[in-house]
Design a protein around this motif. Structure first.
Motif: not given
Length: 352
Positions: A275-302
């Motif tokens: 429900a809107p307003g709920a405090k939540v945790g979000v899990l994203m497994r490393p292998e689930r990322f791929a080019p063209g995914g709807i939620n994009e993240f841009t970052g520098e490889i460290v």
């Protein structure tokens, strides 16, 4: 040997109800309850000090609970001594008698039950054949490899046809390749015999390979009991998400149906009915990322690590967020300092 139904069929073979145990001021078990179906292999997974071995000792009869009860096959065994529980156990250090031969080690539980000599010979031969040690009867434990000693311990645990098999981190002393081989051997044998089994480990990969279900423990309490897929894909809380497998865990607030607002102002599209307003945790497994995914993240490889089939990348993203990403190992290893964009689809994100 006893045969049994598959996991989830029939009534519970093992029932643990409200078991509590303290050692001084330390709560080792905090009113733990669980059940194991006939023929099921349940793994109890957790870090050191989580209470998993104490729970196993309560089931085996080596520890007396302060509260609660343990039932096997419908019989309350809470007050019975270990020898009266009809339970086979494989210890981490194998606990073989060094002065006895392989045959004598495996025969020991039958002799304690006053089984006749001809029957002992038959059962010992059958058990050693099952663990592929026929012909090793006269050897002493010191003449065996670690894997062979483990097989002897397993044969001794199953030779008297127990109702329940307990394994306490039995592969901890083996090298990785042998450990993986023994995992598959134990799983095949357990299924063949239909043995109701509890397996203790702190190794998440081992738990995923072996189990019908996994019970994740922390600080004397069970955090989640579920199938291997559910534990990995849909963890119940931060602890399970972080402990089982690699993870990226963010926290935010449901700003609208299917939308999580993060503290840095970013909004993630998710597949969730929270429900809107709920405090939540979000899990994203490393292998689930791929080019063209709807939620994009841009970052520098460290940090970039080559792992054979995958590249393991640590990204410093906009807004100060750090992400762990795994990509197929195609082409050269990306260099540190390179800026890349990765994406993840809503259905690949778990909200809890």
């Amino acid at each position: 040997m006893r045969t049994g139904k598959g996991a989830g069929e029939g009534s519970a073979e093992l029932l643990i109800e409200g078991v509590a145990k303290r050692f001084g001021d330390v709560v080792a078990l905090d009113h733990v309850s669980l059940q194991v179906a006939q023929g099921e292999l349940l793994t109890i997974l957790g870090p050191s000090g989580s209470g998993k071995t104490t729970l196993l000792k309560v089931v085996a009869g080596f520890e007396t609970p302060d509260a609660g009860r343990v039932t096997v096959g419908g019989a309350n065994i809470t007050a019975l001594p270990p020898a009266k529980r009809d339970i086979g156990m494989v210890f981490q250090n194998y606990a073989l008698f060094p002065h006895l031969s392989v045959k004598a080690n495996v025969a020991f539980p039958l002799e304690m039950r006053n089984v006749g000599r001809a029957e002992i010979d038959r059962r010992v031969g059958e058990a050693l054949a099952m663990v592929e040690l026929a012909g090793y009867e006269a050897r002493l434990p010191k003449q065996l490899s670690g894997g062979q000693q483990q097989r002897v311990a397993l044969a001794r645990a199953i030779v008297f046809n127990p109702r329940l098999l307990l394994l306490d981190e039995p592969f901890g002393a083996l090298d990785r390749k042998l450990r993986e081989t023994m995992q598959l051997e134990v799983r095949r044998l357990q299924r063949r015999l239909g043995l109701t089994t509890i397996f203790i480990t702190h190794d998440q990969e081992e738990a995923l390979v072996l189990s019908d279900r996994i019970a994740v423990m922390n600080k004397g309490a069970i955090q989640q009991i579920a199938t291997t897929t559910e534990i990995y894909e849909r963890p119940a809380n931060d602890f399970v998400a972080d402990f089982v497998g690699e993870s990226n865990i963010l926290h935010g607030t449901m700003s609208a149906p299917g939308l999580v607002a993060l503290p840095d102002g970013r909004k993630l599209m998710v597949d969730s009915e929270a429900a809107p307003g709920a405090k939540v945790g979000v899990l994203m497994r490393p292998e689930r990322f791929a080019p063209g995914g709807i939620n994009e993240f841009t970052g520098e490889i460290v940090e970039a690590v080559y792992l054979g089939t995958t590249f393991k990348l640590r990204l410093a993203c906009e807004g100060g967020q750090e992400l762990l990403v795994r990509q197929p190992a195609r082409g050269p290893l990306p260099a540190a300092g390179t800026t890349i964009t990765v994406g993840i689809d809503p259905e690949a994100i778990h909200v809890f």
